[in-house]
Design an enzyme around this catalytic site. Structure first.
Site, PDB file in Angstrom:
ATOM      1  N   CYS A 199       0.842  -1.186   0.000  1.00  0.00           N
ATOM      2  CA  CYS A 199       0.000   0.000   0.000  1.00  0.00           C
ATOM      3  C   CYS A 199       0.881   1.241   0.000  1.00  0.00           C
ATOM      4  O   CYS A 199       1.783   1.371   0.830  1.00  0.00           O
ATOM      5  CB  CYS A 199      -0.911  -0.005   1.220  1.00  0.00           C
TER       6      CYS A 199
ATOM      7  N   CYS B 133      -3.313   7.689   4.745  1.00  0.00           N
ATOM      8  CA  CYS B 133      -4.644   7.207   5.098  1.00  0.00           C
ATOM      9  C   CYS B 133      -4.716   6.746   6.550  1.00  0.00           C
ATOM     10  O   CYS B 133      -5.490   7.260   7.339  1.00  0.00           O
ATOM     11  CB  CYS B 133      -5.058   6.086   4.147  1.00  0.00           C
TER      12      CYS B 133
ATOM     13  N   CYS C 206      -5.616   1.285   7.882  1.00  0.00           N
ATOM     14  CA  CYS C 206      -5.139  -0.078   8.134  1.00  0.00           C
ATOM     15  C   CYS C 206      -3.860  -0.022   8.963  1.00  0.00           C
ATOM     16  O   CYS C 206      -2.838   0.485   8.501  1.00  0.00           O
ATOM     17  CB  CYS C 206      -4.871  -0.811   6.822  1.00  0.00           C
TER      18      CYS C 206
ATOM     19  N   CYS D  29      -7.203   1.285  -3.241  1.00  0.00           N
ATOM     20  CA  CYS D  29      -7.193   0.766  -1.878  1.00  0.00           C
ATOM     21  C   CYS D  29      -7.115  -0.755  -1.945  1.00  0.00           C
ATOM     22  O   CYS D  29      -7.858  -1.393  -2.693  1.00  0.00           O
ATOM     23  CB  CYS D  29      -8.453   1.207  -1.137  1.00  0.00           C
TER      24      CYS D  29
ATOM     25  N   GLN E 135     -22.492  -7.323   7.635  1.00  0.00           N
ATOM     26  CA  GLN E 135     -21.033  -7.419   7.725  1.00  0.00           C
ATOM     27  C   GLN E 135     -20.375  -6.962   6.419  1.00  0.00           C
ATOM     28  O   GLN E 135     -20.855  -7.281   5.323  1.00  0.00           O
ATOM     29  CB  GLN E 135     -20.619  -8.860   8.023  1.00  0.00           C
TER      30      GLN E 135
ATOM     31  N   TYR F 270     -30.277  -8.502  19.362  1.00  0.00           N
ATOM     32  CA  TYR F 270     -29.626  -7.575  18.426  1.00  0.00           C
ATOM     33  C   TYR F 270     -29.690  -8.167  17.014  1.00  0.00           C
ATOM     34  O   TYR F 270     -28.692  -8.205  16.292  1.00  0.00           O
ATOM     35  CB  TYR F 270     -28.161  -7.322  18.800  1.00  0.00           C
TER      36      TYR F 270
ATOM     37  N   GLU G  14     -34.988  -6.723  18.193  1.00  0.00           N
ATOM     38  CA  GLU G  14     -34.225  -5.614  17.609  1.00  0.00           C
ATOM     39  C   GLU G  14     -34.981  -4.312  17.892  1.00  0.00           C
ATOM     40  O   GLU G  14     -36.206  -4.273  17.762  1.00  0.00           O
ATOM     41  CB  GLU G  14     -34.075  -5.839  16.097  1.00  0.00           C
TER      42      GLU G  14
ATOM     43  N   ASP H 152     -25.313 -10.431  19.165  1.00  0.00           N
ATOM     44  CA  ASP H 152     -24.312  -9.758  18.337  1.00  0.00           C
ATOM     45  C   ASP H 152     -24.454  -8.247  18.545  1.00  0.00           C
ATOM     46  O   ASP H 152     -24.981  -7.531  17.700  1.00  0.00           O
ATOM     47  CB  ASP H 152     -24.529 -10.135  16.867  1.00  0.00           C
TER      48      ASP H 152
ATOM     49  N   CYS I 267     -17.443  -7.693  17.936  1.00  0.00           N
ATOM     50  CA  CYS I 267     -16.454  -7.027  17.100  1.00  0.00           C
ATOM     51  C   CYS I 267     -15.442  -6.248  17.939  1.00  0.00           C
ATOM     52  O   CYS I 267     -14.617  -5.510  17.397  1.00  0.00           O
ATOM     53  CB  CYS I 267     -17.132  -6.100  16.084  1.00  0.00           C
TER      54      CYS I 267
END
Length: 375
Positions: free
Chosen positions: A3, A9, A12, A85, A209, A238, A259, A304, A331
């Site tokens: 990259c 940027c 990452c 990218c 996702q 969720y 939800e 989740d 996550c």
């Protein structure tokens, strides 16, 4: 691959490291949180161009006054041009730069944050991994977008994969990209994708996702951890648009999805019907309150939550249906470790499976299995 935007940027954290080295680093971080007895991180065979939800910011180079289509530097509001990218869909990148090149010809101005003039602020795209179709959202600071008719014609002619074009009016001064002020300009209202043999319709604001290849591995892991025999009652907390519960529906007696986003609940109901799932129903509301007010029973709870994790109210209320198993998809390993500690009063941590949903970044998704401790 290397990259060339790493210093500008900053999205990452480890983009120019060897991929296996990034997996080793994530494994070590997970072991620091959960101990040595965790499963090896599930990586990707080809960890590039995996993001199928892509956003490009628009602005000006203040010296040349040329339009810039790219990303903000990490921790700053400096906008850098990004042409290639390594982690985002190639189709979406090509589309974003095609649109950017058209703007001067169509006399469409991008938004200038200094003097608050101009129109177009962001280009948001969602792509279906199953079909390759693209949903495009043009985010504007003004309801009037000059030249939009010709812009739509050029996009339709050159990018037949674009099946939907929305206009989003965003006059906010914070970093939020999409609002709920959306108008369909062209094409179909929804995008359709597939995972584990099930179809799901996606709206611009639906949670889904960003890495569809790893999503399949993530949900397969979650369903396998539940070890369903076909007679279990499941709560999908969720639940969003119903993805996890619907993927598990063939192996369960019943599914209750909970939800608090009404639009997501409507999508979940539609997705269940579209997949012929007759053993699922969905409730719009706060899961903690529903567990407390209603006598909802479950053998397995899938959960989740967002990055902030679950609040203590939900975790305590979860003990009311007292499921035999909790499958927690997270996550954020830090908030997961915090929540597991709360649940460990009555549940035992059985398995921890990290999944590399975001290669070359510091993020990792995790599936854990917790089983109820017998008195």
């Amino acid at each position: 691959m290397k990259c060339i935007y790493e210093n500008e940027c900053g999205s990452c954290d480890h983009i120019n490291m060897e991929y296996q080295a990034t997996l080793d680093l994530k494994q070590k971080n997970m072991e620091n949180l959960f101990g040595k007895n965790i499963m090896p991180v599930i990586g990707m065979n080809f960890p590039y161009y995996y993001r199928y939800k892509v956003t490009y910011a628009l602005g000006y180079d203040y010296e040349s006054r040329q339009i810039v289509c790219g990303k903000y530097g990490q921790g700053s509001h400096d906008l850098y041009e990004i042409d290639d990218c390594l982690i985002e869909s190639k189709d979406c990148q090509k589309l974003a730069h095609f649109i950017t090149d058209l703007l001067p010809k169509l006399k469409i101005k991008v938004y200038d944050e200094d003097d608050h003039t101009g129109n177009l602020r962001y280009i948001f795209m969602r792509q279906s991994f199953a079909t390759g179709d693209i949903m495009l959202v043009l985010v504007s600071a003004d309801t009037f977008l000059p030249g939009k008719k010709h812009l739509i014609e050029e996009i339709h002619k050159n990018f037949p994969k674009v099946k939907s074009i929305y206009l989003d009016i965003n006059k906010r001064t914070d970093s939020m990209v999409l609002t709920d002020d959306l108008t369909l300009l062209y094409g179909e209202k929804y995008l359709t994708d597939k995972v584990m043999g099930k179809s799901f319709r996606l709206s611009p604001l639906a949670f889904y996702q960003v890495n569809p290849q790893q999503m399949k591995k993530l949900y397969q892991t979650a369903v396998s951890f539940a070890d369903l025999k076909g007679n279990e009652k499941i709560i999908d907390a969720y639940c969003g648009i119903g993805t996890i519960g619907i993927c598990a529906s063939d192996h369960a007696s019943s599914i209750i999805g909970i939800e608090n986003n009404r639009d997501a609940v409507h999508d979940a109901i539609f997705n269940a019907k579209a997949n012929g799932v007759k053993n699922a129903r969905y409730i719009c509301g706060d899961a903690a309150e529903l567990f407390t007010e209603k006598n909802i029973q479950a053998d397995v709870v899938f959960m989740d939550p967002p990055r902030a994790g679950s609040d203590e109210k939900f975790l305590k209320s979860l003990l009311r249906p007292a499921p035999e198993k909790i499958v927690y998809i997270s996550c954020n390993p830090e908030t997961l470790a915090r929540d597991v500690k709360v649940l460990s009063k009555k549940y035992r941590l059985e398995k921890v499976q990290p999944v590399d949903m975001f290669p070359f970044t510091g993020h990792v998704e995790t599936v854990v299995l917790m089983s109820k401790v017998r008195d």
